[in-house]
Design a protein around this motif. Structure first.
Motif, short mmCIF file in Angstrom:
data_model
loop_
_atom_site.label_atom_id
_atom_site.label_comp_id
_atom_site.label_asym_id
_atom_site.label_seq_id
_atom_site.Cartn_x
_atom_site.Cartn_y
_atom_site.Cartn_z
N PRO A 271 0.78 -1.35 -0.28
CA PRO A 271 0.31 0.03 0.09
C PRO A 271 0.43 0.89 0.19
CG PRO A 271 -0.36 -1.13 1.98
CD PRO A 271 0.69 -2.91 0.76
N ALA A 272 1.89 0.71 0.70
CA ALA A 272 2.92 2.69 0.55
C ALA A 272 3.61 2.60 -0.31
CB ALA A 272 3.60 2.53 1.65
N MET A 273 3.80 1.47 -1.28
CA MET A 273 4.22 1.78 -2.61
C MET A 273 3.59 1.81 -3.91
SD MET A 273 6.51 -2.00 -2.88
CE MET A 273 7.54 -1.48 -3.93
N ASP A 274 1.90 1.47 -3.70
CA ASP A 274 1.26 2.20 -4.85
C ASP A 274 0.52 3.58 -4.56
OD1 ASP A 274 0.41 -0.10 -5.82
OD2 ASP A 274 -1.15 -0.79 -4.58
N ALA A 275 0.71 3.41 -2.88
CA ALA A 275 0.74 5.58 -2.68
C ALA A 275 1.66 6.66 -3.22
CB ALA A 275 0.77 5.80 -1.35
N ALA A 276 2.84 6.14 -2.82
CA ALA A 276 4.19 6.35 -3.66
C ALA A 276 4.05 6.55 -4.86
CB ALA A 276 5.02 5.97 -3.10
N ALA A 277 3.91 6.35 -5.62
CA ALA A 277 4.02 5.51 -6.87
C ALA A 277 2.88 6.85 -7.40
CB ALA A 277 3.66 4.43 -7.72
N GLU A 278 1.96 6.95 -7.01
CA GLU A 278 0.62 7.25 -7.35
C GLU A 278 0.98 8.63 -7.06
OE1 GLU A 278 -3.05 8.01 -5.09
OE2 GLU A 278 -4.12 6.68 -6.56
N LEU A 279 1.61 9.51 -5.75
CA LEU A 279 1.88 11.24 -5.42
C LEU A 279 2.92 11.33 -6.53
CD1 LEU A 279 2.59 10.75 -1.85
CD2 LEU A 279 0.54 12.16 -3.37
N GLU A 291 13.07 14.65 -0.45
CA GLU A 291 13.85 15.22 0.89
C GLU A 291 13.68 14.11 1.55
OE1 GLU A 291 17.01 17.07 2.91
OE2 GLU A 291 16.29 17.30 1.43
N SER A 292 12.72 13.53 1.66
CA SER A 292 12.24 12.87 2.76
C SER A 292 10.55 12.16 2.25
CB SER A 292 12.39 13.02 3.96
OG SER A 292 11.44 13.86 4.30
N VAL A 293 10.86 10.89 3.17
CA VAL A 293 8.97 10.43 2.96
C VAL A 293 8.99 9.37 4.67
CG1 VAL A 293 8.21 7.98 2.05
CG2 VAL A 293 10.06 9.33 0.93
N GLU A 294 7.71 10.45 4.58
CA GLU A 294 6.77 9.49 5.48
C GLU A 294 5.80 8.62 5.73
OE1 GLU A 294 4.93 13.06 7.15
OE2 GLU A 294 7.32 13.72 8.13
N GLN A 373 -0.72 5.17 4.23
CA GLN A 373 -0.50 6.51 4.13
C GLN A 373 0.69 6.99 3.80
OE1 GLN A 373 -2.39 9.39 6.84
NE2 GLN A 373 -3.28 10.30 4.84
N VAL A 374 0.96 7.63 2.89
CA VAL A 374 2.64 7.75 2.82
C VAL A 374 2.77 9.55 2.15
CG1 VAL A 374 4.12 8.34 0.85
CG2 VAL A 374 3.17 5.93 1.30
N THR A 375 3.55 10.11 2.89
CA THR A 375 4.07 12.01 2.65
C THR A 375 5.41 11.66 2.06
OG1 THR A 375 2.68 12.29 5.03
CG2 THR A 375 4.15 13.82 4.04
N LEU A 376 5.52 12.55 0.58
CA LEU A 376 6.67 13.17 0.40
C LEU A 376 7.17 14.41 0.74
CD1 LEU A 376 6.04 11.57 -3.26
CD2 LEU A 376 6.61 10.64 -1.44
N VAL A 377 7.64 14.73 1.15
CA VAL A 377 8.84 15.96 1.80
C VAL A 377 9.38 16.54 0.73
CG1 VAL A 377 9.77 17.75 3.21
CG2 VAL A 377 8.21 15.19 4.27
N LEU A 378 9.61 17.47 -0.22
CA LEU A 378 10.13 17.77 -1.29
C LEU A 378 11.28 18.70 -0.72
CD1 LEU A 378 7.27 18.60 -4.08
CD2 LEU A 378 8.55 16.57 -3.16
N LYS A 379 12.33 18.89 -1.32
CA LYS A 379 13.20 20.23 -0.91
C LYS A 379 12.89 21.19 -1.03
CE LYS A 379 17.22 16.87 -2.63
NZ LYS A 379 18.24 17.07 -3.72
N ASP A 380 11.99 21.23 -1.26
CA ASP A 380 10.94 22.94 -1.76
C ASP A 380 9.81 22.88 0.03
OD1 ASP A 380 9.14 21.76 -2.11
OD2 ASP A 380 8.99 22.74 -4.12
N GLY A 381 10.21 21.80 0.78
CA GLY A 381 9.30 21.85 1.79
C GLY A 381 7.56 21.43 1.35
N THR A 382 7.84 21.31 0.37
CA THR A 382 6.70 20.30 0.34
C THR A 382 6.74 19.69 0.07
OG1 THR A 382 6.46 22.64 -1.88
CG2 THR A 382 4.77 20.18 -1.82
#
Length: 451
Positions: A271-279, A291-294, A373-382
């Motif tokens: 489920p985390a892999m699917d969520a990350a791929a979708e994002l 930058e990082s992943v939660e 549930q996955v959160t992608l944290v981008l280098k610009d802070g998004t």
């Protein structure tokens, strides 16, 4: 009157197997052979083949060829080596209610026994083999449900597939209902009561226990045929197990519960892999922007962790690294199973920056389902957060026949070649209609050396 499991198994014929069940068995045959093809290239598979050759020579039960290898050993030896081969790549079919897998034991075991029978002048046709598969899956799933409901520890799939394999093999050997009951009891008693979380916490080649569950079931059936006793199998006949057998024959668990994996790693990561791929796709992100992943998920899944796996076993029981691999390469296929992938600096950067969060709510609702549930944290802070989700491949989000065919060719073509792979795919799609000679030809395709 409700049939006992041994009556159901002994009397089941091809005409009794519903079309939906046959469709699942065809899909599982194809899916498992693709996994077996790439699995045959793994060290775990090679070691198991050497062990089978050294310990399990062919005897009076006939010779059986090792899956994707061709070496002739006993049916027990071929079942062992074949199950380890399939289990070496964590991409085979499964059942979420049992938190495990049946096909990785059932197919290697029954292919081995079918090959041994053919070597003794008793070849099977496709209808016979489909009927045996139906018995093995249905009994395995129900025994697994009963075991998880009545045992405190979380056992591997080998523990309950030993019962299904024993039952189906006993049917193939012509055992009566009493002997089938003893076969199941022997398989249950001597099957591996291995602890799944031990391999989650300390990943090694022991994996999901099917490498010993499959040969335990085969051995149990041959013993029962000779008069060895072992009934009852408590997961089939115990009072606490009765609820899981009350609708046997009228409800098919193999239809309701079988799922398929798009990725070659533990289902808990999916489920985390699917969520990350979708994002990544939705927001058109390049991996260098991350930058990082939660990852919020259920408790047992957080024990997978796996930021820096050193072996294929650690990769199989990880979340962080497979998610990072998907973010960087947009797939987790054959090339991602190569040893050099474990040292990929881009994947390691994101994997080390991945945090797994033990979520109480997801733990409560991850019963028969797996949530993340996955959160992608981008280098610009998004911060980009997915919706909570369960994995693709479950019965409510099924993979299509085309999805499974593409996965099969992704795994099989580099090992077997496209022409041989296509022949296997074509025959698996209609294996239950094959004559004795045609089914023998299918055995030749999957039980011989890829080279």
């Amino acid at each position: 009157m409700q049939p006992s499991f041994q009556e159901f198994s002994a009397s089941l014929s091809y005409k009794d197997v519903p079309p939906d069940a046959l469709r699942v068995l065809r899909r599982s045959f194809l899916d498992t052979m693709g996994v077996a093809a790439v699995g045959s290239t793994q060290d775990m598979s090679q070691i198991a083949k050497k062990g089978a050759t050294a310990l399990f020579g062919a005897g009076g039960a006939g010779s059986a060829r090792i899956l994707m290898d061709g070496t002739k050993v006993s049916p027990t030896g071929a079942a062992m080596a074949g199950a380890f081969t399939v289990d070496s790549i964590d991409a085979h079919d499964g059942t979420s209610p049992c938190k495990g897998h049946a096909g990785s034991a059932v197919f290697p075991a029954l292919l081995a026994v079918a090959d041994a029978e053919a070597s003794c002048g008793r070849p099977l046709d496709g209808k016979q083999f489909a009927t045996l598969l139906a018995v093995a899956y249905e009994v395995s799933y129900r025994a697994g449900l009963a075991q998880h409901a009545t045992c405190a520890d979380y056992h591997t799939s080998g523990a309950w597939t030993a019962v299904g394999v024993a039952t189906a093999t006993a049917k193939l050997l012509g055992c009566n209902t009493t002997e089938i009951a003893h076969a199941a009891g022997i398989g249950e008693y001597h099957g591996p009561r291995s602890q799944m979380m031990r391999c989650i916490d300390h990943p090694t080649m022991v994996r999901d226990g099917v490498g010993w569950g499959a040969p335990s079931g085969v051995t149990a059936a041959y013993l029962a045929q000779q008069g060895f006793t072992g009934a009852p199998a408590l997961t089939c006949e115990g009072e606490d197990a009765a609820e899981f057998w009350s609708d046997l024959g009228s409800r098919w668990r193999l239809v309701e519960d079988t799922h398929y994996k798009p990725y070659p790693c533990c289902r808990w990561a999916h489920p985390a892999m699917d969520a990350a791929a979708e994002l990544m796709t939705l927001h058109e992100i390049h991996h260098m922007q991350v930058e990082s992943v939660e990852i919020r998920t259920f408790h047992n899944a957080t024990r997978l962790a796996g930021q820096t796996p050193d072996t294929p076993d650690e990769f199989a029981y990880a979340i962080a690294f497979p998610v990072a691999a998907l973010i960087v390469r947009r797939q987790v296929g054959v090339s991602e199973l190569a040893p050099e992938t474990l040292k990929d600096p881009d994947i390691l950067r994101i994997s080390k920056a991945t945090q797994l969060i033990d979520d109480e709510h997801f733990t409560r609702i991850s019963v028969g389902k797996r949530w993340a549930q996955v959160t992608l944290v981008l280098k610009d802070g998004t911060r980009l957060t997915s919706e909570p989700r369960t994995p693709r491949g479950d019965t409510d989000l099924p993979l299509s026949d085309q999805d499974i065919l593409e996965k099969f060719h992704l795994f099989s073509d580099p090992v077997l070649g496209s022409a041989r792979s296509k022949r296997i795919a074509d025959m698996c799609s209609e294996f239950d209609t094959l004559s004795t000679d045609q089914f023998g030809a299918l055995l030749d395709l999957v039980l011989t050396d890829p080279n």
